[in-house]
Each structure stands twice: as C-alpha cells, then as structure tokens.
Design a protein around this motif. Structure first.
Motif, PDB file in Angstrom:
ATOM      1  N   GLN A  57       0.829  -1.208   0.000  1.00 20.62           N
ATOM      2  CA  GLN A  57       0.000   0.000   0.000  1.00 20.62           C
ATOM      3  C   GLN A  57       0.864   1.257   0.000  1.00 20.62           C
ATOM      4  OE1 GLN A  57      -2.588  -0.446   3.380  1.00 20.62           O
ATOM      5  NE2 GLN A  57      -3.899  -1.957   2.374  1.00 20.62           N
ATOM      6  N   GLU A  60       2.067   1.715  -3.477  1.00 24.93           N
ATOM      7  CA  GLU A  60       0.962   2.230  -4.297  1.00 24.93           C
ATOM      8  C   GLU A  60       0.743   3.724  -4.038  1.00 24.93           C
ATOM      9  OE1 GLU A  60      -2.402   2.495  -6.788  1.00 24.93           O
ATOM     10  OE2 GLU A  60      -0.827   0.979  -6.658  1.00 24.93           O
ATOM     11  N   LYS A  61       0.905   4.129  -2.808  1.00 27.13           N
ATOM     12  CA  LYS A  61       0.640   5.518  -2.414  1.00 27.13           C
ATOM     13  C   LYS A  61       1.720   6.482  -2.884  1.00 27.13           C
ATOM     14  CE  LYS A  61       0.240   8.295   1.821  1.00 27.13           C
ATOM     15  NZ  LYS A  61       0.271   8.237   3.314  1.00 27.13           N
ATOM     16  N   ASN A  62       2.991   6.084  -2.800  1.00 24.19           N
ATOM     17  CA  ASN A  62       4.080   7.046  -2.974  1.00 24.19           C
ATOM     18  C   ASN A  62       5.011   6.805  -4.157  1.00 24.19           C
ATOM     19  OD1 ASN A  62       3.569   8.760  -0.719  1.00 24.19           O
ATOM     20  ND2 ASN A  62       4.314   7.133   0.623  1.00 24.19           N
ATOM     21  N   ASN A  63       4.903   5.657  -4.801  1.00 26.53           N
ATOM     22  CA  ASN A  63       5.877   5.372  -5.852  1.00 26.53           C
ATOM     23  C   ASN A  63       5.598   6.153  -7.130  1.00 26.53           C
ATOM     24  OD1 ASN A  63       8.253   3.777  -6.595  1.00 26.53           O
ATOM     25  ND2 ASN A  63       6.911   2.890  -8.131  1.00 26.53           N
ATOM     26  N   GLN A  64       4.373   6.087  -7.631  1.00 23.61           N
ATOM     27  CA  GLN A  64       4.027   6.830  -8.835  1.00 23.61           C
ATOM     28  C   GLN A  64       2.824   7.743  -8.623  1.00 23.61           C
ATOM     29  OE1 GLN A  64       4.060   3.378 -11.640  1.00 23.61           O
ATOM     30  NE2 GLN A  64       5.451   4.650 -12.814  1.00 23.61           N
ATOM     31  N   LYS A  65       2.293   7.733  -7.434  1.00 24.32           N
ATOM     32  CA  LYS A  65       1.271   8.687  -7.041  1.00 24.32           C
ATOM     33  C   LYS A  65       1.867   9.536  -5.924  1.00 24.32           C
ATOM     34  CE  LYS A  65      -2.499   5.458  -8.058  1.00 24.32           C
ATOM     35  NZ  LYS A  65      -3.635   4.699  -7.479  1.00 24.32           N
ATOM     36  N   GLY A  66       1.154  10.472  -5.426  1.00 28.63           N
ATOM     37  CA  GLY A  66       1.644  11.263  -4.314  1.00 28.63           C
ATOM     38  C   GLY A  66       2.974  11.911  -4.630  1.00 28.63           C
ATOM     39  N   ASP A  68       5.480  10.578  -6.068  1.00 27.42           N
ATOM     40  CA  ASP A  68       6.030  10.082  -7.336  1.00 27.42           C
ATOM     41  C   ASP A  68       7.524   9.799  -7.216  1.00 27.42           C
ATOM     42  OD1 ASP A  68       5.971   9.308 -10.018  1.00 27.42           O
ATOM     43  OD2 ASP A  68       6.432  11.322 -10.738  1.00 27.42           O
ATOM     44  N   ARG A  70       9.304   7.076  -7.712  1.00 28.36           N
ATOM     45  CA  ARG A  70       9.893   6.211  -8.739  1.00 28.36           C
ATOM     46  C   ARG A  70      11.026   5.333  -8.177  1.00 28.36           C
ATOM     47  NH1 ARG A  70       7.909   7.387 -14.079  1.00 28.36           N
ATOM     48  NH2 ARG A  70       6.145   8.772 -13.689  1.00 28.36           N
TER      49      ARG A  70
END
Length: 508
Positions: A57, A60-66, A68, A70
């Motif tokens: 989670q 999902e929250k911080n890798n490419q959203k929030g 981003d 990467r």
C-alpha cells in the motif's frame, strides 16, 4: 566504557517498553524496525500478510502517485501468497530463519526467477526474466524473507555513460530524494535507499562498485553496509567489475543492517564475522581517526563532526583528527581502466550465461540497440562506458589491465593501511548533501569518500549522522577487512547518541 554499558541498558529497557506498547494493526506500522516486527509476529500480534500488505500500500501511495518517488520498478505478484505460506508455517511452529515473514526489496540488477524482470534499468533488457535466483536471493528465501519488489537504479548501475543523473534509468524514470523531491537520491542503489527511507519496505539490498550503497545511504538518511569484498556472493547479479562489486544491506537502523548482513553473508564470511546481531551490543573500538578535511565546505558537516567527536570522547574512545584527505589522481585513472576491462569481461559472461535475447546478447549488440532506439534508450546522456567496454580486446589489453588493477589496489590500501594500523576505524563524512537533479549537467557531487574502501575491498558502514537543513548527512566507518562486527558495535553506539534519523515528509 562504563557509560556505554549504562546507555546500552537504558537503550534495551526503552526498546522493550516500545515493543510492548507497539500497535498490532498494519495501519500503524509506520517506520517499524525488523526487530519490532519480529517481536509482534512472535506475540501473534502481527502477520506477515499484514506487514507485506502495508508496504504494498505504501508503494501504491508514494511510488508513482503522491510524491512520485519512482523507487520501485516491479512488484512481486506472489508476495501475499508467500506471506500467507510463511504465516501458516509460523503458526505450525516452523521458522525458516531470522527473516521469517519480513519483506525485502531488491535492486533491479539482482536476478530472481519469480516473474519480476532483471533489467539493470536498461531498455535493452526490458522484460528479461532470469532463469535462476541470484545466490543471495536463495539465502534470503531460506531465511524466510518475502521478496516484495525490485527497485529502480542508475541505469547499468551508473556505468552506461558520462554525465548521468543518479537514480535515472530508461525503464524506471527518475527516482527522487524523499527528503526534498528536487534533489538527487544518489546512486546507483537509488531505489533501494529511497524505498527504505520513505517506508516502502522494511529491508532492502543494494550493490556497490564505488559509492553505490554509501552515497544513497548518506543522502537519503539511512544505514548502508558495503561489506568486505567477497563477503556476499555476486553470482546472479548483473556485474560491472568482479574486483569491486559487492551487495549489501540498506535499512533504517544499524541492528536491522546487522540482521540482514548475517543472512546475506557467505559461509566463509559468517565464520569470520561471528554473530553480527550480538556485535551491536559491544563496543570493541578504543581509538578512531576522524577525518575533518571537508569541514570547510559545509558548516553542517563541521557541526556533525564536532558532535561525533564529542560523543565518542564521552564514551572513552580516543579520537584523533586528520585535516587532509586527498586521493592520488592516478587511483581514479587506474580504477576506471579496471572497471572498463572487467565490465567487458564480466558483463559478456553474464549475458552468455543468463541467455538474454540474442538481439542484445553482447555489449556490441547493446550499443547498437541503444543507437537504434535513440532517445528512448539514450535520453539525457550517452553510452561512453558501454562503447569503451565494447572496444576492449581482452587479450591485447590484459597486461595494461593487470597493471592498473595492481596499482589501484596498492594506492587504495596505501590511503587506508597506515591509519588502520594505528586506529580501529577511520570515520569520514560519506558524501556532501544531496544536489539538485540535473539532466543536462548530470550529477554535481561536492565530494565523496567511498573510493579507497571500494577499490581496496575494505568494509564501510554509513549511518545517518546529521542534517544540512532538510538534507541528511551520512558518516562512513571504514575498517580492516572482515571487521564488520567491530564497526557495527561502533555504529550502534553512534546511532544511539547522534540525532535520530529524519523521517521524510515527502514535500516538494
């Protein structure tokens, strides 16, 4: 040492109290340590499924959203299934090893046969599925770890071309420093460091040839260990150069790093190390050398060094200062000669043994592939190192390589041995604070101190030791070969007494 013994007692009491008061729900697992997680699992207050799901989670929250960030390139589709199996085993009284149920992220140059590609971030290897686990992956699995994801890196472990920006790869994009998103995460183990710092994994593995664990650990404010060369198997890792390549732990605490290194180490290394998890409770260091050569560049580094000296002296450790730290220019020249030659030799062998697609089955073909793909493969900078490696004749150039190899080792050891014959460890600021990400000029290092340990093969442990505004500063502890236990004891002492690791706010 009496003061330290008292502080250890206080630390143990505080840790026990913290563990006993820890929440058992996944929603409150923010920045938990491995020891805390294992304690809760033993008390049946936390499952591996809950822990793995928490990190999935977070990704999902911080890798490419929030934010981003990467930092992650691929997710293990079987992670929850593996965690479920490990929970059933624990309930049945079967514990595989010291990492039973704990999630780990691997750098994307480490081979796994779990459906996640092994790519080194290169477009030429997009989708490549290894047919065999790297040795260290086999060891992690045997110890009960759950490999949950692979992390982004500086493409080809930052050995594609000149003027690269750390943390960028054609497949993964640009990894960002979670403490300040405009700044470099350093590399090449950028994604592993950022995933740990930003709480997207409990544990991670990086690799280093020169600075690739040390630098990202420093600028992201985490613990990184570059072990003694040969202490961790390199089989199954996309190589640069066998004489310097080494994998190592990247974690939030010294104790977690010790736990992970104990699992990653070869049998020979384990016999030399002893119990690393016990070593953190004992300080065997009596006298250290503190390098002050970079104090003038950053006021925050001087403050960090002053604090380090004060804390060590208060614990009865003799600290001597060194005002100069300058490596000979010939060392860098010889190191590059070695890396280019071994890149040709070792990557060629890896490509053949790993049975990559024939279209990219040699360095020459990879160079041609990149040229054909243009900006899709070669955005922002070139492929000079790949081209130089392709041009190497392994027979004709062997004599020059051997001379450079011998000379670089001698020069690196000459930088360290005179001091390590008198001191238990050398302490240096690892790197300057993170610089702005720049895809035109590339990395703008102020300084770095990883080369002597990298070329000599000596161990180095980097720990968070201060801040320059929003940006973390790291301290590197360098010792003689196989002195990781001694260095870990010193690192644990400093970790208790220096400012606590800053938790990133993930703000622009």
């Amino acid at each position: 040492m009496r003061r330290f013994q008292q502080s250890l007692h206080t630390f143990a009491f505080t840790t026990l109290a913290l563990l006993c008061s820890l929440p058992a729900t996944a929603a409150e697992l923010n920045n938990i340590t491995a020891q805390q997680a294992l304690f809760l699992m033993e008390q049946q207050k936390l499952s591996s499924v809950a822990l793995v799901n928490y990190y999935l989670q977070q990704i999902e929250k911080n890798n490419q959203k929030g934010a981003d960030l990467r930092a992650i390139t691929d997710i293990n589709r079987d992670a929850i299934k593996l965690a479920t199996r490990l929970d059933k085993e624990r309930k049945a009284g079967k514990i595989r090893g010291p990492l039973h149920g704990l999630p780990v992220v691997l750098k994307a140059n480490i081979a796994t046969k779990d459906g996640m590609p092994t790519t080194a971030g290169a477009l030429a290897l997009k989708g490549f599925l290894a047919k065999k686990d790297a040795d260290l992956v086999t060891q992690l699995t045997a110890a009960g770890a759950v490999i949950i994801a692979k992390s982004n890196l500086s493409e080809w472990a930052n050995f594609r071309g000149e003027n690269s920006a750390s943390g960028w790869s054609a497949l993964g994009g640009q990894t960002k420093n979670p403490h300040k998103l405009s700044q470099s995460p350093c590399g090449s183990s950028s994604g592993s460091a950022v995933a740990v710092a930003a709480d997207m994994t409990l544990l991670a593995v990086g690799t280093e040839t020169d600075g690739s664990i040390t630098c990202p650990a420093s600028v992201n404010g985490i613990v990184g260990i570059k072990p003694t060369h040969g202490a961790v198997s390199g089989a199954g890792i996309i190589p640069i150069a066998a004489s310097q390549d080494i994998a190592g732990p990247m974690t939030r605490t010294v104790s977690d790093a010790a736990l992970l290194l104990q699992v990653l180490a070869t049998d020979e290394a384990k016999s030399r190390y002893g119990d690393l998890t016990a070593a953190i409770n004992e300080v065997q260091v009596k006298k250290v050398l503190l390098v002050r050569a970079f104090d003038g560049q950053f006021a925050a580094i001087k403050q960090m060094q002053d604090r380090v000296a004060q804390q060590l002296q208060q614990n009865g450790i003799v600290v001597e200062m060194l005002e100069q730290w300058q490596l000979p220019e010939q060392l860098s020249k010889d190191e590059l000669t070695v890396l280019i030659y071994e890149f040709k030799r070792d990557l060629t062998q890896w490509l053949q043994e790993s049975q990559v697609p024939a279209a990219v089955g040699s360095i020459d073909k990879i160079v041609a592939f990149n040229q054909k793909k243009g900006k899709a493969a070669l955005a922002f900078y070139g492929q000079e190192y790949l081209q130089q490696a392709a041009a190497i004749d392994l027979e004709k150039d062997k004599a020059a390589y051997l001379q450079a190899l011998n000379n670089s080792k001698q020069l690196a050891k000459a930088q360290l041995d005179p001091y390590l014959s008198q001191f238990d460890a050398i302490l240096l600021p690892a790197y300057g604070p993170a610089w702005p990400i720049d895809h035109v000029k590339g990395d703008q290092f102020s300084f770095g101190t990883s080369t002597a340990a990298a070329v000599s093969g000596y161990p180095s442990i980097t720990i968070p030791a201060g801040m320059d505004g929003q940006l973390p500063l790291g301290l590197s502890l360098v010792g003689k070969p196989w002195s990781e236990a001694k260095l870990l004891g010193l690192a644990a002492l400093l970790e208790q007494q220096l400012p606590k690791r800053a938790i990133p706010e993930l703000k622009p």
